[in-house]
Scaffold this motif. Sequence first.
Motif, PDB file in Angstrom:
ATOM      1  N   GLU A   1      17.878   9.817  -2.589  1.00 14.37           N
ATOM      2  CA  GLU A   1      17.116   9.790  -1.337  1.00 14.37           C
ATOM      3  C   GLU A   1      15.729   9.212  -1.620  1.00 14.37           C
ATOM      4  OE1 GLU A   1      16.976  13.638   0.350  1.00 14.37           O
ATOM      5  OE2 GLU A   1      19.158  13.752   0.695  1.00 14.37           O
ATOM      6  N   VAL A   2      15.226   8.431  -0.675  1.00 17.29           N
ATOM      7  CA  VAL A   2      13.935   7.751  -0.854  1.00 17.29           C
ATOM      8  C   VAL A   2      12.984   8.199   0.245  1.00 17.29           C
ATOM      9  CG1 VAL A   2      12.741   5.542  -0.935  1.00 17.29           C
ATOM     10  CG2 VAL A   2      15.032   5.764  -1.922  1.00 17.29           C
ATOM     11  N   GLU A   3      11.753   8.559  -0.181  1.00 17.64           N
ATOM     12  CA  GLU A   3      10.707   8.883   0.793  1.00 17.64           C
ATOM     13  C   GLU A   3       9.453   8.100   0.411  1.00 17.64           C
ATOM     14  OE1 GLU A   3       8.789  12.715   3.112  1.00 17.64           O
ATOM     15  OE2 GLU A   3      10.282  12.993   1.528  1.00 17.64           O
ATOM     16  N   LYS A   4       8.936   7.360   1.385  1.00 14.65           N
ATOM     17  CA  LYS A   4       7.785   6.507   1.119  1.00 14.65           C
ATOM     18  C   LYS A   4       6.487   7.258   1.422  1.00 14.65           C
ATOM     19  CE  LYS A   4      10.449   2.401   2.352  1.00 14.65           C
ATOM     20  NZ  LYS A   4      10.544   1.227   3.251  1.00 14.65           N
ATOM     21  N   VAL A   5       5.439   6.945   0.629  1.00 12.74           N
ATOM     22  CA  VAL A   5       4.136   7.602   0.772  1.00 12.74           C
ATOM     23  C   VAL A   5       3.057   6.536   0.916  1.00 12.74           C
ATOM     24  CG1 VAL A   5       2.446   9.148  -0.274  1.00 12.74           C
ATOM     25  CG2 VAL A   5       4.899   9.567  -0.611  1.00 12.74           C
TER      26      VAL A   5
ATOM     27  N   THR B   1      17.026  12.146  -7.152  1.00 15.07           N
ATOM     28  CA  THR B   1      18.418  12.081  -7.608  1.00 15.07           C
ATOM     29  C   THR B   1      18.867  13.483  -7.981  1.00 15.07           C
ATOM     30  OG1 THR B   1      17.984   9.867  -8.495  1.00 15.07           O
ATOM     31  CG2 THR B   1      20.007  10.969  -9.215  1.00 15.07           C
ATOM     32  N   PHE B   2      19.782  14.050  -7.176  1.00 16.06           N
ATOM     33  CA  PHE B   2      20.270  15.404  -7.402  1.00 16.06           C
ATOM     34  C   PHE B   2      19.114  16.396  -7.554  1.00 16.06           C
ATOM     35  CE2 PHE B   2      23.728  12.743  -9.251  1.00 16.06           C
ATOM     36  CZ  PHE B   2      24.703  13.043  -8.306  1.00 16.06           C
ATOM     37  N   GLY B   3      18.066  16.248  -6.703  1.00 15.98           N
ATOM     38  CA  GLY B   3      16.942  17.168  -6.695  1.00 15.98           C
ATOM     39  C   GLY B   3      15.828  16.841  -7.664  1.00 15.98           C
ATOM     40  N   THR B   4      15.986  15.804  -8.476  1.00 20.67           N
ATOM     41  CA  THR B   4      14.954  15.421  -9.444  1.00 20.67           C
ATOM     42  C   THR B   4      14.194  14.214  -8.905  1.00 20.67           C
ATOM     43  OG1 THR B   4      16.319  16.195 -11.274  1.00 20.67           O
ATOM     44  CG2 THR B   4      14.489  14.720 -11.804  1.00 20.67           C
ATOM     45  N   PRO B   5      12.866  14.370  -8.603  1.00 17.14           N
ATOM     46  CA  PRO B   5      12.109  13.251  -8.032  1.00 17.14           C
ATOM     47  C   PRO B   5      11.558  12.325  -9.108  1.00 17.14           C
ATOM     48  CG  PRO B   5      10.735  15.198  -8.070  1.00 17.14           C
ATOM     49  CD  PRO B   5      12.080  15.625  -8.610  1.00 17.14           C
ATOM     50  N   GLN B   6      11.431  11.076  -8.743  1.00 16.27           N
ATOM     51  CA  GLN B   6      10.831  10.079  -9.625  1.00 16.27           C
ATOM     52  C   GLN B   6      10.027   9.110  -8.771  1.00 16.27           C
ATOM     53  OE1 GLN B   6      13.634   7.806 -11.890  1.00 16.27           O
ATOM     54  NE2 GLN B   6      12.056   6.664 -13.025  1.00 16.27           N
ATOM     55  N   ALA B   7       8.798   8.816  -9.200  1.00 19.68           N
ATOM     56  CA  ALA B   7       7.927   7.929  -8.438  1.00 19.68           C
ATOM     57  C   ALA B   7       8.232   6.479  -8.750  1.00 19.68           C
ATOM     58  CB  ALA B   7       6.465   8.228  -8.751  1.00 19.68           C
TER      59      ALA B   7
ATOM     60  N   GLN C   1       0.820  -1.207   0.000  1.00 16.37           N
ATOM     61  CA  GLN C   1       0.000   0.000   0.000  1.00 16.37           C
ATOM     62  C   GLN C   1       0.858   1.263   0.000  1.00 16.37           C
ATOM     63  OE1 GLN C   1      -3.276  -0.128  -0.298  1.00 16.37           O
ATOM     64  NE2 GLN C   1      -3.289  -2.359  -0.232  1.00 16.37           N
ATOM     65  N   GLU C   2       2.085   1.160  -0.546  1.00 14.74           N
ATOM     66  CA  GLU C   2       2.992   2.301  -0.558  1.00 14.74           C
ATOM     67  C   GLU C   2       3.485   2.599  -1.968  1.00 14.74           C
ATOM     68  OE1 GLU C   2       5.233   2.179   3.771  1.00 14.74           O
ATOM     69  OE2 GLU C   2       6.071   1.007   2.105  1.00 14.74           O
ATOM     70  N   ASN C   3       3.875   3.865  -2.159  1.00 10.69           N
ATOM     71  CA  ASN C   3       4.682   4.286  -3.297  1.00 10.69           C
ATOM     72  C   ASN C   3       5.919   4.955  -2.728  1.00 10.69           C
ATOM     73  OD1 ASN C   3       2.258   5.213  -5.895  1.00 10.69           O
ATOM     74  ND2 ASN C   3       2.835   3.248  -5.054  1.00 10.69           N
ATOM     75  N   ALA C   4       6.942   5.085  -3.544  1.00 13.73           N
ATOM     76  CA  ALA C   4       8.163   5.761  -3.103  1.00 13.73           C
ATOM     77  C   ALA C   4       8.512   6.870  -4.089  1.00 13.73           C
ATOM     78  CB  ALA C   4       9.324   4.771  -2.980  1.00 13.73           C
TER      79      ALA C   4
ATOM     80  N   GLU D   1     -13.123  11.358   3.295  1.00 12.61           N
ATOM     81  CA  GLU D   1     -12.207  10.261   2.998  1.00 12.61           C
ATOM     82  C   GLU D   1     -11.407  10.652   1.762  1.00 12.61           C
ATOM     83  OE1 GLU D   1     -14.107   6.124   4.301  1.00 12.61           O
ATOM     84  OE2 GLU D   1     -15.406   7.234   2.930  1.00 12.61           O
ATOM     85  N   TYR D   2     -10.076  10.560   1.868  1.00 20.63           N
ATOM     86  CA  TYR D   2      -9.224  10.976   0.761  1.00 20.63           C
ATOM     87  C   TYR D   2      -8.022  10.041   0.667  1.00 20.63           C
ATOM     88  CZ  TYR D   2      -5.973  12.966   4.181  1.00 20.63           C
ATOM     89  OH  TYR D   2      -5.074  13.120   5.210  1.00 20.63           O
ATOM     90  N   ARG D   3      -7.327  10.123  -0.461  1.00 16.07           N
ATOM     91  CA  ARG D   3      -6.124   9.313  -0.654  1.00 16.07           C
ATOM     92  C   ARG D   3      -5.157  10.065  -1.556  1.00 16.07           C
ATOM     93  NH1 ARG D   3      -5.873   6.170  -5.384  1.00 16.07           N
ATOM     94  NH2 ARG D   3      -7.682   6.396  -6.756  1.00 16.07           N
ATOM     95  N   VAL D   4      -3.909   9.630  -1.532  1.00 16.16           N
ATOM     96  CA  VAL D   4      -2.871  10.229  -2.373  1.00 16.16           C
ATOM     97  C   VAL D   4      -2.924   9.575  -3.752  1.00 16.16           C
ATOM     98  CG1 VAL D   4      -0.398  10.619  -2.657  1.00 16.16           C
ATOM     99  CG2 VAL D   4      -1.420  10.703  -0.374  1.00 16.16           C
ATOM    100  N   THR D   5      -2.955  10.396  -4.777  1.00 15.10           N
ATOM    101  CA  THR D   5      -2.946   9.876  -6.149  1.00 15.10           C
ATOM    102  C   THR D   5      -1.624  10.162  -6.864  1.00 15.10           C
ATOM    103  OG1 THR D   5      -3.994  11.925  -6.909  1.00 15.10           O
ATOM    104  CG2 THR D   5      -5.445  10.059  -6.405  1.00 15.10           C
ATOM    105  N   ASP D   6      -0.940  11.209  -6.448  1.00 16.52           N
ATOM    106  CA  ASP D   6       0.345  11.577  -7.059  1.00 16.52           C
ATOM    107  C   ASP D   6       1.347  11.831  -5.933  1.00 16.52           C
ATOM    108  OD1 ASP D   6       2.524  12.674  -8.316  1.00 16.52           O
ATOM    109  OD2 ASP D   6       1.357  13.944  -9.663  1.00 16.52           O
ATOM    110  N   PRO D   7       2.210  10.855  -5.623  1.00 12.27           N
ATOM    111  CA  PRO D   7       3.111  11.018  -4.485  1.00 12.27           C
ATOM    112  C   PRO D   7       4.097  12.178  -4.640  1.00 12.27           C
ATOM    113  CG  PRO D   7       3.651   9.039  -5.728  1.00 12.27           C
ATOM    114  CD  PRO D   7       2.355   9.533  -6.260  1.00 12.27           C
ATOM    115  N   ILE D   8       4.534  12.474  -5.858  1.00  9.93           N
ATOM    116  CA  ILE D   8       5.474  13.586  -6.067  1.00  9.93           C
ATOM    117  C   ILE D   8       4.794  14.914  -5.756  1.00  9.93           C
ATOM    118  CG2 ILE D   8       6.864  14.805  -7.779  1.00  9.93           C
ATOM    119  CD1 ILE D   8       7.381  12.149  -9.149  1.00  9.93           C
ATOM    120  N   ALA D   9       3.581  15.099  -6.312  1.00  9.28           N
ATOM    121  CA  ALA D   9       2.844  16.333  -6.030  1.00  9.28           C
ATOM    122  C   ALA D   9       2.505  16.443  -4.553  1.00  9.28           C
ATOM    123  CB  ALA D   9       1.568  16.370  -6.880  1.00  9.28           C
TER     124      ALA D   9
END
Length: 321
Positions: free
Chosen positions: A80-84, A59-65, A52-55, A124-132
């Motif tokens: 760097e990795v951040e989980k959502v 990389t050098f300030g450029t995010p990728q899901a 139930q996660e995305n990451a 009730e809400y959920r994340v659809t775009d982890p980068i945004a």
Amino acid sequence: MNQNMNGYAYEAAQPKKAPPSPAKVIKGAVVILLILIAASVVLNSFYTIGEQENAVVTTFGTPQAVTTSGLHFKIPFVQEVEKVNMTIFGLPIGYDPYTNASITDESLMITSDYNFVNVDFYLEYRVTDPIAYLYHAEEPAEVLKTLALSYIRDTVGTYNVDDVITTGKNQIQSEVKDKLAARLEKEGIGLQVVNATIQDAEPPTNEVLAAFKEVENAKQGAETALNNANKYKSEQIPAAEAEADQLLQRAEATKQARINEANGQVARFNSMYEEYRRFPDITRQRMYFEAMENILPGMRVIIQDENGNTLNMFDIDGAKK
């Protein structure tokens, strides 16, 4: 252990070991440091993503899901990795979910007919775009709550208090959800509203609440009376229509009878007129005799003396009275 002449024991002196050389100390420290660095590199080269996660890998300030669950590789100290969490979250508005106590600053609203009402919502809400979600807003959940409060007040303000408390709840919920969905898509903070539900809606005081309950009871009574009236109407209308049909039929029959009688009278008059035109004297005499036949039988002859006293009275046909 040895003994001297006086019988005291003493320990024989042992030769001391030479301290390690500085080169050896430095070499050992370097080896330990290299082992720690290697372990750190290995530990920072992998990460896992749950079902139930995305990451978001930066990389050098450029995010990728990264959306695939399981074990993943990353460049240590570079990425760097951040989980959502991508599951559905709940957001209470107007009340404390733990104590169920009302939060007046959020729940108290004004309706279109200038009445106050306490309205509790649950989003009730959920994340659809982890980068945004991570980078387009500092506190996305707070942004959502602020927008929700604004649209809830705006929507409730277009309904009268009776609709808010009773029949208009579904419509209000639908409008709030649609407005929030459109605004969140415009703002692009990576959130989606799954559902918007009114948990409770009631007047702010017990007295007003009691009054609204009485109004609701009166409405139900009115609906019952209306249903009974419609039932009576459905029963009485067929009988009234049948009676109206009978009246129309009798009227039509009377109308036709009078028309026929009038036509007969006209035909009789035309026949008499034609006969009179051809033989006026004879016809006039015959009509006079017929009239006398109808008039004279009902007439009476009264004989009086000079003082007005009745001496005799008899019908025109000679029958004495």
